[in-house]
Design a protein around this motif. Structure first.
Motif, PDB file in Angstrom:
ATOM      1  N   PRO A  52       0.833  -1.209   0.000  1.00 31.28           N
ATOM      2  CA  PRO A  52       0.000   0.000   0.000  1.00 31.28           C
ATOM      3  C   PRO A  52       0.871   1.265   0.000  1.00 31.28           C
ATOM      4  CG  PRO A  52      -0.747  -1.538   1.674  1.00 31.28           C
ATOM      5  CD  PRO A  52       0.529  -2.077   1.128  1.00 31.28           C
ATOM      6  N   ARG A  53       0.424   2.295  -0.684  1.00 32.93           N
ATOM      7  CA  ARG A  53       1.185   3.549  -0.826  1.00 32.93           C
ATOM      8  C   ARG A  53       1.560   4.136   0.541  1.00 32.93           C
ATOM      9  NH1 ARG A  53       4.300   6.004  -4.420  1.00 32.93           N
ATOM     10  NH2 ARG A  53       4.270   8.244  -4.203  1.00 32.93           N
ATOM     11  N   ALA A  54       0.622   4.125   1.487  1.00 37.62           N
ATOM     12  CA  ALA A  54       0.887   4.688   2.813  1.00 37.62           C
ATOM     13  C   ALA A  54       2.008   3.922   3.516  1.00 37.62           C
ATOM     14  CB  ALA A  54      -0.380   4.670   3.666  1.00 37.62           C
ATOM     15  N   THR A  55       2.020   2.599   3.359  1.00 34.87           N
ATOM     16  CA  THR A  55       3.071   1.781   3.969  1.00 34.87           C
ATOM     17  C   THR A  55       4.428   2.098   3.352  1.00 34.87           C
ATOM     18  OG1 THR A  55       1.478   0.018   4.375  1.00 34.87           O
ATOM     19  CG2 THR A  55       3.808  -0.593   4.425  1.00 34.87           C
TER      20      THR A  55
ATOM     21  N   VAL B  66      10.269  11.494  -0.110  1.00 38.06           N
ATOM     22  CA  VAL B  66       9.624  11.685   1.191  1.00 38.06           C
ATOM     23  C   VAL B  66      10.358  12.729   2.014  1.00 38.06           C
ATOM     24  CG1 VAL B  66       8.697   9.344   1.326  1.00 38.06           C
ATOM     25  CG2 VAL B  66      10.967   9.819   2.222  1.00 38.06           C
TER      26      VAL B  66
ATOM     27  N   GLU C 151       5.361   4.902   1.893  1.00 39.00           N
ATOM     28  CA  GLU C 151       5.793   6.241   2.287  1.00 39.00           C
ATOM     29  C   GLU C 151       6.286   6.276   3.731  1.00 39.00           C
ATOM     30  OE1 GLU C 151       2.569   8.843   1.281  1.00 39.00           O
ATOM     31  OE2 GLU C 151       3.092   8.798  -0.851  1.00 39.00           O
ATOM     32  N   GLN C 152       5.624   5.542   4.611  1.00 42.94           N
ATOM     33  CA  GLN C 152       6.046   5.498   6.011  1.00 42.94           C
ATOM     34  C   GLN C 152       7.410   4.808   6.135  1.00 42.94           C
ATOM     35  OE1 GLN C 152       3.496   3.249   8.610  1.00 42.94           O
ATOM     36  NE2 GLN C 152       4.293   4.248  10.432  1.00 42.94           N
TER      37      GLN C 152
END
Length: 75
Positions: free
Chosen positions: A3-6, A57, A8-9
């Motif tokens: 997932p994109r959020a994962t 990021v 980026e984190q």
């Protein structure tokens, strides 16, 4: 694909724990394990990446709720 959020984190944490910590933004390359190869005769930890994508990021420190004791990370 994660997932994109994962992504980026994870990239923000990787940037924080690198020389890019003091940068405004950092480019972090990611790929699947099958695209990473060790370079014979090179220094330990040196690898060749065949296919990768880049995520830009802002480096960020781990928050209090992230860490080894976090329930999402297992025991």
């Amino acid at each position: 694909r994660p997932p994109r959020a994962t992504l980026e984190q994870a990239a923000a944490l990787a940037a924080w724990f690198s020389d890019a910590r003091r940068s405004d933004r950092a480019d972090v390359q990611w790929t699947r394990r099958k695209h990473v190869r060790r370079i014979r005769g090179a220094a330990p930890g040196t690898v060749r990446i065949k296919r990768f994508e880049t995520v830009r990021v802002i480096p960020s420190a781990p928050s209090e709720d992230e860490g080894p004791g976090d329930a999402r990370n297992g025991p």
